[in-house]
Design a protein around this motif. Structure first.
Motif, PDB file in Angstrom:
ATOM      1  N   PRO A  62       0.778  -1.244   0.000  1.00  0.00           N
ATOM      2  CA  PRO A  62       0.000   0.000   0.000  1.00  0.00           C
ATOM      3  C   PRO A  62       0.810   1.295   0.000  1.00  0.00           C
ATOM      4  CG  PRO A  62       0.101  -0.858   2.212  1.00  0.00           C
ATOM      5  CD  PRO A  62       0.966  -1.744   1.367  1.00  0.00           C
ATOM      6  N   VAL A  63       2.155   1.187   0.018  1.00  0.00           N
ATOM      7  CA  VAL A  63       2.982   2.400   0.078  1.00  0.00           C
ATOM      8  C   VAL A  63       3.662   2.608  -1.266  1.00  0.00           C
ATOM      9  CG1 VAL A  63       4.859   3.579   1.300  1.00  0.00           C
ATOM     10  CG2 VAL A  63       3.452   1.908   2.517  1.00  0.00           C
ATOM     11  N   TRP A  64       3.154   3.534  -2.059  1.00  0.00           N
ATOM     12  CA  TRP A  64       3.772   3.809  -3.357  1.00  0.00           C
ATOM     13  C   TRP A  64       3.244   5.111  -3.925  1.00  0.00           C
ATOM     14  CZ3 TRP A  64      -0.064   4.020  -7.089  1.00  0.00           C
ATOM     15  CH2 TRP A  64      -1.241   3.313  -6.816  1.00  0.00           C
ATOM     16  N   ALA A  65       3.993   5.649  -4.873  1.00  0.00           N
ATOM     17  CA  ALA A  65       3.546   6.824  -5.620  1.00  0.00           C
ATOM     18  C   ALA A  65       3.635   6.481  -7.103  1.00  0.00           C
ATOM     19  CB  ALA A  65       4.452   8.013  -5.300  1.00  0.00           C
ATOM     20  N   GLY A  66       2.902   7.207  -7.931  1.00  0.00           N
ATOM     21  CA  GLY A  66       2.962   7.006  -9.385  1.00  0.00           C
ATOM     22  C   GLY A  66       2.026   5.897  -9.809  1.00  0.00           C
ATOM     23  N   GLY A  81       5.829  -1.610 -14.906  1.00  0.00           N
ATOM     24  CA  GLY A  81       5.798  -2.558 -13.796  1.00  0.00           C
ATOM     25  C   GLY A  81       6.451  -1.997 -12.544  1.00  0.00           C
ATOM     26  N   ILE A  82       7.086  -2.898 -11.792  1.00  0.00           N
ATOM     27  CA  ILE A  82       7.695  -2.518 -10.519  1.00  0.00           C
ATOM     28  C   ILE A  82       8.666  -1.346 -10.708  1.00  0.00           C
ATOM     29  CG2 ILE A  82       9.265  -3.300  -8.682  1.00  0.00           C
ATOM     30  CD1 ILE A  82       7.928  -6.038  -8.814  1.00  0.00           C
ATOM     31  N   GLY A  83       9.463  -1.379 -11.803  1.00  0.00           N
ATOM     32  CA  GLY A  83      10.456  -0.324 -12.053  1.00  0.00           C
ATOM     33  C   GLY A  83       9.863   1.070 -12.087  1.00  0.00           C
ATOM     34  N   TYR A  84       8.693   1.189 -12.694  1.00  0.00           N
ATOM     35  CA  TYR A  84       8.007   2.484 -12.799  1.00  0.00           C
ATOM     36  C   TYR A  84       7.624   2.988 -11.404  1.00  0.00           C
ATOM     37  CZ  TYR A  84       4.531   5.951 -14.272  1.00  0.00           C
ATOM     38  OH  TYR A  84       3.822   7.115 -14.461  1.00  0.00           O
ATOM     39  N   THR A  85       7.072   2.072 -10.608  1.00  0.00           N
ATOM     40  CA  THR A  85       6.658   2.445  -9.247  1.00  0.00           C
ATOM     41  C   THR A  85       7.868   2.782  -8.376  1.00  0.00           C
ATOM     42  OG1 THR A  85       4.746   1.022  -9.493  1.00  0.00           O
ATOM     43  CG2 THR A  85       5.270   1.708  -7.261  1.00  0.00           C
ATOM     44  N   VAL A  86       8.946   2.021  -8.561  1.00  0.00           N
ATOM     45  CA  VAL A  86      10.166   2.274  -7.786  1.00  0.00           C
ATOM     46  C   VAL A  86      10.666   3.699  -8.029  1.00  0.00           C
ATOM     47  CG1 VAL A  86      12.620   1.658  -7.567  1.00  0.00           C
ATOM     48  CG2 VAL A  86      10.874  -0.143  -7.594  1.00  0.00           C
ATOM     49  N   LYS A  87      10.703   4.091  -9.283  1.00  0.00           N
ATOM     50  CA  LYS A  87      11.179   5.439  -9.635  1.00  0.00           C
ATOM     51  C   LYS A  87      10.354   6.506  -8.895  1.00  0.00           C
ATOM     52  CE  LYS A  87      11.734   8.425 -13.746  1.00  0.00           C
ATOM     53  NZ  LYS A  87      10.976   9.571 -13.200  1.00  0.00           N
ATOM     54  N   HIS A  88       9.037   6.378  -8.956  1.00  0.00           N
ATOM     55  CA  HIS A  88       8.168   7.385  -8.332  1.00  0.00           C
ATOM     56  C   HIS A  88       8.189   7.321  -6.805  1.00  0.00           C
ATOM     57  CE1 HIS A  88       6.728   7.601 -12.475  1.00  0.00           C
ATOM     58  NE2 HIS A  88       6.282   8.793 -12.155  1.00  0.00           N
ATOM     59  N   THR A  89       8.348   6.117  -6.267  1.00  0.00           N
ATOM     60  CA  THR A  89       8.381   5.975  -4.804  1.00  0.00           C
ATOM     61  C   THR A  89       9.693   6.521  -4.237  1.00  0.00           C
ATOM     62  OG1 THR A  89       6.930   4.060  -5.010  1.00  0.00           O
ATOM     63  CG2 THR A  89       8.052   4.329  -2.896  1.00  0.00           C
ATOM     64  N   ARG A  90      10.786   6.319  -4.973  1.00  0.00           N
ATOM     65  CA  ARG A  90      12.068   6.893  -4.539  1.00  0.00           C
ATOM     66  C   ARG A  90      11.991   8.417  -4.517  1.00  0.00           C
ATOM     67  NH1 ARG A  90      16.841   3.449  -7.754  1.00  0.00           N
ATOM     68  NH2 ARG A  90      16.620   1.514  -6.568  1.00  0.00           N
ATOM     69  N   GLU A  91      11.295   8.986  -5.500  1.00  0.00           N
ATOM     70  CA  GLU A  91      11.229  10.449  -5.607  1.00  0.00           C
ATOM     71  C   GLU A  91      10.273  11.083  -4.593  1.00  0.00           C
ATOM     72  OE1 GLU A  91      10.181  10.927  -9.735  1.00  0.00           O
ATOM     73  OE2 GLU A  91      12.197  10.348 -10.425  1.00  0.00           O
ATOM     74  N   SER A 104       8.323  12.104  -1.141  1.00  0.00           N
ATOM     75  CA  SER A 104       8.737  12.336   0.247  1.00  0.00           C
ATOM     76  C   SER A 104       7.964  11.415   1.180  1.00  0.00           C
ATOM     77  CB  SER A 104       8.460  13.789   0.636  1.00  0.00           C
ATOM     78  OG  SER A 104       7.060  13.982   0.763  1.00  0.00           O
ATOM     79  N   GLU A 105       8.479  11.276   2.387  1.00  0.00           N
ATOM     80  CA  GLU A 105       7.802  10.480   3.411  1.00  0.00           C
ATOM     81  C   GLU A 105       6.372  10.996   3.630  1.00  0.00           C
ATOM     82  OE1 GLU A 105       8.937   9.557   7.875  1.00  0.00           O
ATOM     83  OE2 GLU A 105      10.727   9.390   6.613  1.00  0.00           O
ATOM     84  N   GLU A 106       6.244  12.334   3.674  1.00  0.00           N
ATOM     85  CA  GLU A 106       4.923  12.936   3.909  1.00  0.00           C
ATOM     86  C   GLU A 106       3.936  12.583   2.797  1.00  0.00           C
ATOM     87  OE1 GLU A 106       4.183  14.272   6.743  1.00  0.00           O
ATOM     88  OE2 GLU A 106       6.278  14.127   7.367  1.00  0.00           O
ATOM     89  N   GLN A 107       4.400  12.670   1.537  1.00  0.00           N
ATOM     90  CA  GLN A 107       3.525  12.346   0.402  1.00  0.00           C
ATOM     91  C   GLN A 107       3.075  10.888   0.468  1.00  0.00           C
ATOM     92  OE1 GLN A 107       6.472  13.580  -2.515  1.00  0.00           O
ATOM     93  NE2 GLN A 107       5.096  15.117  -3.384  1.00  0.00           N
ATOM     94  N   LEU A 108       4.025  10.010   0.769  1.00  0.00           N
ATOM     95  CA  LEU A 108       3.697   8.579   0.836  1.00  0.00           C
ATOM     96  C   LEU A 108       2.737   8.294   1.990  1.00  0.00           C
ATOM     97  CD1 LEU A 108       7.225   7.038   0.132  1.00  0.00           C
ATOM     98  CD2 LEU A 108       5.249   6.983  -1.408  1.00  0.00           C
ATOM     99  N   LEU A 109       2.930   8.985   3.107  1.00  0.00           N
ATOM    100  CA  LEU A 109       2.046   8.788   4.261  1.00  0.00           C
ATOM    101  C   LEU A 109       0.619   9.234   3.936  1.00  0.00           C
ATOM    102  CD1 LEU A 109       1.780   7.935   7.253  1.00  0.00           C
ATOM    103  CD2 LEU A 109       2.319  10.283   7.886  1.00  0.00           C
TER     104      LEU A 109
END
Length: 424
Positions: A88-92, A116-126, A128-133
């Motif tokens: 449940p924790v991702w962006a993009g 796939g996973i790579g696309y989500t990884v890129k956006h999740t790395r970018e 912030s903690e606040e945005q993901l929360l």
């Protein structure tokens, strides 16, 4: 004496278990305990103090005071749902990939195009903690509305030490925010895939020598709190031996084991689960006869995720075969950017229709067996004395309507630890 909650006069009080069973398999999986015309009492600690026939409970507690009384006449009560597998924790978001899949692109073709996973990884790395929360909190709220009172939450879109830790911090912050309204079981899934910016061997080395020790260190400091370790055992991802090394390393540090296996190719997931004493294995679309036998031997839970088969149009896991061979089955949403599902009632419906599971088997799979796959069935997953006061009140005298009524199930009230967290 003052108690937290009384739910009285339920046409069906569906306790699921009545002998303290910690997991149900085989014929027992379709055996759901029900008290007709029942009531249940929750104490100040949020735990179930008493339950039984409404008349008996009324007599026994006629002098008692309750913070809240809910009259469930004409309704049924089931345990709060346990969603045993989510990301449940991702962006993009990946709506554009959904469009590609509809036009016939396979999971691996999308993967090859940088999706796939790579696309989500890129956006999740970018992010912030606040945005993901903030994104996570919105998602959890929708899950609660659909009757989920306990949820497993994985990291796995970082694929580097800092982002995996960032995701686990977000999960821990969400747990603090939802202290009385949701239980979150955190899972560390650094081995979800290989990052695009690193050689495979170098990443495995990072997992074993950097990520796991750092996560253990932060866990000791209570900054994060993952209790489970997971890997994606799959062709082209983590092979059998590498998966075993990672899971064993986690076990040495006190992690429980519950991993992804046998999804797209047969990978001997049952054998690995047996070797490392896993609590559960997720997916299992391609499980072998031997795998089924080994999982049954140790009562390892098969966590089936029918949304995957539904979205990717692949074969469903052999649920009937597994149940008939005594593998305990759990069902989960697998909420992630590929399968955007926050509703366990929907999952139970497609499991009944497409995997031929009975409604009783489905309920057991989303309650006691889901709890077992996370190592928490002593406290969660059924309506029994001493367990968490987690309930879904179904606006029908027959509980099965929560599965039968598609899309908008008749969920009247959702209760966590004796407190209302959602109400129609």
């Amino acid at each position: 004496k003052m108690f937290q909650l009384l739910i009285k006069n339920a046409k069906q009080l569906v306790t699921v278990c009545d002998k303290g069973e910690l997991v149900k398999s085989g014929k027992a999986q379709s055996n759901v305990s029900i008290i007709e015309n029942g009531s249940v009492v929750v104490g100040k600690e949020g735990k179930i103090i008493d339950l039984g026939k409404a008349t008996l409970i009324a007599e026994k507690y006629e002098e008692s005071q309750f913070e809240k009384v809910i009259d469930a006449t004409g309704k049924s009560v089931i345990p709060g749902f346990v969603d045993a597998h989510t990301h449940p924790v991702w962006a993009g978001d990946r709506c554009h990939e959904f469009a590609m899949k509809i036009e016939g692109a396979s999971y691996m073709e999308i993967h090859a195009k940088g999706g796939g996973i790579g696309y989500t990884v890129k956006h999740t790395r970018e992010a912030s903690e606040e945005q993901l929360l903030e994104l996570l909190m919105q998602r959890l709220k929708k899950m609660q509305k659909n009757g989920t009172t306990t949820v497993e939450a994985k990291s796995g879109y970082g694929l580097n030490t800092n982002t995996e830790i960032k995701m686990l911090k977000v999960i821990e912050r969400a747990q603090q925010k939802c202290k009385d309204s949701l239980d979150i079981v955190a899972t560390y899934l650094g081995a979800h895939s290989y990052p695009k910016d690193m050689e495979k061997e170098a990443y495995v080395k990072q997992l074993l020598e950097e990520q796991i020790p750092k996560i253990v260190e932060l866990k000791k400091q209570n900054v994060i709190n993952p209790s489970i370790i997971d890997v994606f055992l799959e062709k082209g991802v983590f092979d059998f031996d590498t998966s075993r090394d990672i899971l064993k390393k986690g076990k040495e540090h006190g992690f429980l084991v519950n991993f992804h296996g046998d999804e797209l190719h047969p990978m001997e997931a049952g054998k690995l689960a047996y070797e490392v004493d896993a609590l559960g294995v997720s997916h299992l679309e391609q499980i072998s006869e031997e795998g089924i036998e080994l999982m049954a031997k140790k009562q390892i839970v098969g966590v089936l995720l029918p949304t995957t088969a539904y979205i990717l149009r692949i074969e469903y896991p052999p649920a009937r075969k597994m149940i008939e061979n005594n593998v305990p089955i759990a069902l989960a949403t697998d909420y992630n950017p590929n399968a955007h599902c926050l509703s366990l009632p929907f999952v139970l419906n497609i499991s009944a229709v497409n995997m031929r599971m009975t409604m009783e088997e489905c309920l057991v799979a989303a309650t006691i067996n889901a709890a077992a796959s996370l190592g928490i069935s002593k406290t969660h997953g059924s309506i029994e004395k001493g367990k968490m006061g987690d309930f879904v009140i179904v606006n029908h005298e027959d509980w099965r309507h929560v599965i039968y009524e598609l899309v908008d199930p008749p969920i009247d009230v959702v209760i966590k630890r004796g407190r209302v967290i959602h109400s129609q």
